[in-house]
Design a protein around this motif. Structure first.
Motif, PDB file in Angstrom:
ATOM      1  N   ALA A  92     -27.379 -16.961  -7.857  1.00  0.00           N
ATOM      2  CA  ALA A  92     -28.707 -16.477  -7.468  1.00  0.00           C
ATOM      3  C   ALA A  92     -28.926 -16.653  -5.967  1.00  0.00           C
ATOM      4  N   PHE A  93     -28.453 -17.775  -5.421  1.00  0.00           N
ATOM      5  CA  PHE A  93     -28.594 -18.012  -3.987  1.00  0.00           C
ATOM      6  C   PHE A  93     -27.728 -17.030  -3.192  1.00  0.00           C
ATOM      7  N   VAL A  94     -26.498 -16.828  -3.646  1.00  0.00           N
ATOM      8  CA  VAL A  94     -25.558 -15.967  -2.924  1.00  0.00           C
ATOM      9  C   VAL A  94     -26.009 -14.522  -2.932  1.00  0.00           C
ATOM     10  N   ARG A  95     -26.611 -14.072  -4.031  1.00  0.00           N
ATOM     11  CA  ARG A  95     -27.023 -12.673  -4.108  1.00  0.00           C
ATOM     12  C   ARG A  95     -28.064 -12.321  -3.051  1.00  0.00           C
ATOM     13  N   ARG A  96     -28.793 -13.294  -2.592  1.00  0.00           N
ATOM     14  CA  ARG A  96     -29.769 -13.034  -1.528  1.00  0.00           C
ATOM     15  C   ARG A  96     -29.096 -12.788  -0.182  1.00  0.00           C
ATOM     16  N   LEU A  97     -27.832 -13.210  -0.066  1.00  0.00           N
ATOM     17  CA  LEU A  97     -27.133 -13.141   1.214  1.00  0.00           C
ATOM     18  C   LEU A  97     -26.081 -12.052   1.273  1.00  0.00           C
ATOM     19  N   THR A  98     -25.700 -11.518   0.125  1.00  0.00           N
ATOM     20  CA  THR A  98     -24.573 -10.592   0.053  1.00  0.00           C
ATOM     21  C   THR A  98     -24.839  -9.317   0.842  1.00  0.00           C
ATOM     22  N   HIS A  99     -23.839  -8.896   1.613  1.00  0.00           N
ATOM     23  CA  HIS A  99     -23.904  -7.670   2.410  1.00  0.00           C
ATOM     24  C   HIS A  99     -23.269  -6.530   1.629  1.00  0.00           C
ATOM     25  N   ARG A 100     -23.947  -5.399   1.591  1.00  0.00           N
ATOM     26  CA  ARG A 100     -23.405  -4.214   0.926  1.00  0.00           C
ATOM     27  C   ARG A 100     -22.753  -3.322   1.971  1.00  0.00           C
ATOM     28  N   SER A 101     -21.438  -3.221   1.909  1.00  0.00           N
ATOM     29  CA  SER A 101     -20.696  -2.451   2.901  1.00  0.00           C
ATOM     30  C   SER A 101     -20.882  -0.962   2.701  1.00  0.00           C
ATOM     31  N   ARG A 102     -20.975  -0.263   3.803  1.00  0.00           N
ATOM     32  CA  ARG A 102     -21.080   1.188   3.758  1.00  0.00           C
ATOM     33  C   ARG A 102     -19.805   1.800   4.333  1.00  0.00           C
ATOM     34  N   GLY A 103     -19.553   3.028   3.959  1.00  0.00           N
ATOM     35  CA  GLY A 103     -18.365   3.696   4.464  1.00  0.00           C
ATOM     36  C   GLY A 103     -17.118   3.275   3.702  1.00  0.00           C
ATOM     37  N   VAL A 104     -15.986   3.752   4.167  1.00  0.00           N
ATOM     38  CA  VAL A 104     -14.710   3.475   3.512  1.00  0.00           C
ATOM     39  C   VAL A 104     -14.208   2.098   3.905  1.00  0.00           C
ATOM     40  N   HIS A 105     -13.716   1.345   2.923  1.00  0.00           N
ATOM     41  CA  HIS A 105     -13.138   0.032   3.208  1.00  0.00           C
ATOM     42  C   HIS A 105     -12.026  -0.231   2.203  1.00  0.00           C
ATOM     43  N   PHE A 106     -11.325  -1.351   2.369  1.00  0.00           N
ATOM     44  CA  PHE A 106     -10.160  -1.632   1.530  1.00  0.00           C
ATOM     45  C   PHE A 106     -10.535  -1.824   0.068  1.00  0.00           C
ATOM     46  N   GLY A 107     -11.793  -2.180  -0.188  1.00  0.00           N
ATOM     47  CA  GLY A 107     -12.217  -2.343  -1.572  1.00  0.00           C
ATOM     48  C   GLY A 107     -12.172  -1.065  -2.373  1.00  0.00           C
ATOM     49  N   HIS A 108     -12.099   0.094  -1.694  1.00  0.00           N
ATOM     50  CA  HIS A 108     -12.002   1.372  -2.390  1.00  0.00           C
ATOM     51  C   HIS A 108     -10.575   1.689  -2.815  1.00  0.00           C
ATOM     52  N   THR A 109      -9.617   0.887  -2.366  1.00  0.00           N
ATOM     53  CA  THR A 109      -8.216   1.146  -2.696  1.00  0.00           C
ATOM     54  C   THR A 109      -7.929   0.772  -4.136  1.00  0.00           C
ATOM     55  N   PRO A 110      -7.365   1.679  -4.952  1.00  0.00           N
ATOM     56  CA  PRO A 110      -7.032   1.321  -6.336  1.00  0.00           C
ATOM     57  C   PRO A 110      -6.072   0.133  -6.374  1.00  0.00           C
TER      58      PRO A 110
END
Length: 604
Positions: A92-110
């Motif tokens: 719950a604490f971490v969710r307040r701090l999490t950044h949502r990345s925009r654009g293409v990044h390595f997390g999109h790699t299968p």
């Protein structure tokens, strides 16, 4: 209180304190916490690089000192439950701090292409040390043994690990001295999502919950070393925190304000200036059904047999997680005003809704409590006798005293009505009741979520995550609508009272006809149980209202079943619609049977 901070560096050798501790201290101060002071706290910068630079050929693992020292204790379930509570709070604490990345990044790699990403990374940076550690078991054993020799033999440490150091940290957790506990593990830029580290997989199945207090993993989706992913998919006991630093360096991670805030939360909890939320007292009516659901769960805990200690611990853990999630969810809802604290929901809920409902208004709510899973989304089995005892205790705490009906008579009527309705609609006339193991009634929750969006009025009640099929609050709302009891949060556009009532009945009948078989059966059981309970207790009956709705739904389903039989004969979908139509027919037959007003109910 002093702390022992152990730092495990990544590829490249020992990291100076000014590259990791100094930026962490800045973040701690920004979050309102005391910094880590090497003059007061113990700081242990572990080193192991030389073992990875020596030729691995000919090296063998010696002795047993690098083998696991941890075995799951007999009460490992209790440790796992305690860990789950801490993890929920940390999440719950971490969710307040999490950044949502925009654009293409390595997390999109299968994931299947992770090997290609590894090759790209290998060309950009020198991963020799990581490859040696991954490829040679004897080297891993030697590194783990050397790292263990640099750690305290007892007490508690906070383990901060960067990159390759996070892999070594994972290998350490089951090999620590029996007297040493990791109160918090903070991994930065961890590559554990990669198949390269498949040797760590056993940790996910046998995690030392009694040795580790919490695990937070910080990653940047644009950091190729992390493959742009967190590690919670492989290690569910870790909480992922995404940040935006565009770097893999430990200084980049440590300097991010969210990392200092997380470390402060792990070390100290909430800043002292924040204080505790005062107990809620005056709450908006939109909270009443939530409070009633939590009050019932509280009574299930209080009436639990002492012999079921393990069940109660699991149940109380689920209650606390559900309460924490609800309060966190409410922080984003602007229509409900002041929210209760988790402790209000856990220990004071019944006091906050005492005398809110008349006996007539309580009937559908009591039926829903008796039928539904009490702590969503956790499917904890509750014996019917235990449900009745808890319901009686709940009624004692919340009823507005009127008439001569005792709490025991009220609870007995609800139980008998549910059993009779379950029997009447059971497949092949088998006993079908809440908690019997045959099927769990979801009552009105599915109906509420199926009603047209223009009809429901969420501004009068918090129905976000709890409004799904089976949710206790959504079930209460659905039964209020279907029985015409109480004041459910619905809006109608007609001005004429009779036209408005007809609009509501038509919408409910249409929504009911579109429910799946399991949801429909559960709702019909609940509707019959409400009517039967009302008449057994001599309260105003919803029989005419419910009958109109079911007759309309019966007409809808009969037409749909005929159409399906003509266009898609003998298909599974056609059989399913016919089954639903037959269920409504049986329910209508029950309603058209002579009313059983004033039937005596055994209170014992």
């Amino acid at each position: 209180m002093s702390h022992t901070i152990v730092y495990l560096h990544g590829v490249g050798g020992v990291t100076p304190l000014e590259d990791w501790l100094d930026p962490l201290n800045v973040g701690l101060a920004q979050a309102g916490h005391s910094p880590v002071d090497p003059a007061y706290d113990t700081v242990v910068p572990v080193t192991y690089q030389s073992l990875l630079l020596a030729p691995p050929q000919g090296r063998t693992s010696r002795g047993d000192d690098s083998r696991p020292t941890w075995e799951a204790p007999d009460d490992d379930g209790e440790a796992a439950r305690d860990y789950a509570l801490t993890q929920e709070d940390t999440g719950a604490f971490v969710r307040r701090l999490t950044h949502r990345s925009r654009g293409v990044h390595f997390g999109h790699t299968p994931l299947r292409l992770s090997g290609h990403v590894s090759n790209v990374v290998a060309r950009v940076g020198d991963l020799t040390e990581a490859k040696v550690y991954a490829s040679h078991r004897a080297v891993r054993a030697e590194v783990v043994r050397d790292v263990l020799s640099q750690l305290p033999h007892e007490g508690s440490v906070v383990l901060v690990a960067h990159s390759l150091g996070s892999v070594i940290a994972a290998d350490l957790l089951t090999r620590l001295p029996p007297g040493l506990r990791v109160s918090a593990l903070l991994t930065l830029g961890s590559p554990l999502a990669s198949e390269m580290w498949r040797h760590t997989r056993p940790l996910a199945a046998d995690f030392p919950y009694d040795r580790v207090g919490a695990w937070v993993n910080v990653f940047d989706p644009r950091d190729a070393i992390t493959f742009g992913r967190g590690i919670s998919g492989r290690f569910p006991m870790a909480v992922d925190l995404a940040v935006d630093i565009r770097s893999h360096s430990v200084r980049g991670y440590a300097a991010h304000p969210a990392v200092g805030a997380v470390l402060g939360h792990l070390l100290y909890g909430e800043p002292a200036t924040a204080g505790e939320r005062p107990p809620a007292r005056a709450l908006a009516p939109g909270w009443h059904l939530h409070l009633l659901g939590h009050a019932y769960a509280e009574q299930l805990s209080r009436t639990c047999s002492p012999k079921k200690f393990s069940w109660r611990r699991r149940f109380d853990t689920a209650r606390r997680i559900a309460a924490t999630r609800l309060v966190e969810e409410a922080e984003h809802d602007l229509d409900l005003g002041s929210a209760p604290s988790p402790d209000d929901l856990l220990d004071r809920a019944s006091d906050l809704v005492r005398d809110v409902w008349s006996d007539g208004d309580l009937v559908p709510l009591a039926v829903q409590c008796h039928l539904a899973a009490p702590v969503q989304p956790f499917d904890l089995a509750v014996a019917p006798a235990h449900r009745r005892a808890a319901l009686e205790a709940l009624l004692d705490r919340v009823r507005r005293r009127q008439g001569s009906i005792s709490d025991s008579e009220f609870a007995a009527a609800v139980t008998a009505a549910v059993d009779a309705a379950s029997d009447a609609l059971s497949p092949e006339r088998r006993r079908w009741r809440a908690g019997s193991g045959v099927v769990e009634a979801v009552s009105g929750g599915a109906l509420w979520s199926t009603l047209p969006a223009g009809l429901t009025d969420p501004s009068r009640g918090l129905v976000a995550t709890t409004a799904g099929a089976g949710g206790v609050v959504a079930g209460m709302l659905g039964l209020q609508v279907a029985t015409g009891v109480g004041s459910p949060p619905v809006r109608v556009v007609e001005q004429d009272e009779e036209a408005a009532a007809e609009q509501l009945r038509a919408a409910v009948a249409d929504a009911l006809a579109r429910l799946g078989s399991a949801d429909l059966r559960g709702l019909l059981v609940a509707l019959l149980a409400v009517v039967r309970t009302q008449e057994m207790l001599g309260l105003p009956s919803s029989r005419p209202h419910v009958e109109e709705i079911l007759v309309a739904a019966q007409s809808h389903l009969a037409q749909e079943a005929h159409l399906q039989a003509v266009l898609a004969p003998k298909r599974p979908g056609s059989r399913e619609v016919a089954e639903r139509a037959e269920l409504v027919v049986r329910a209508v037959d029950q309603l058209l049977a002579p009313a059983e007003s004033g039937e005596p109910v055994e209170a014992g």
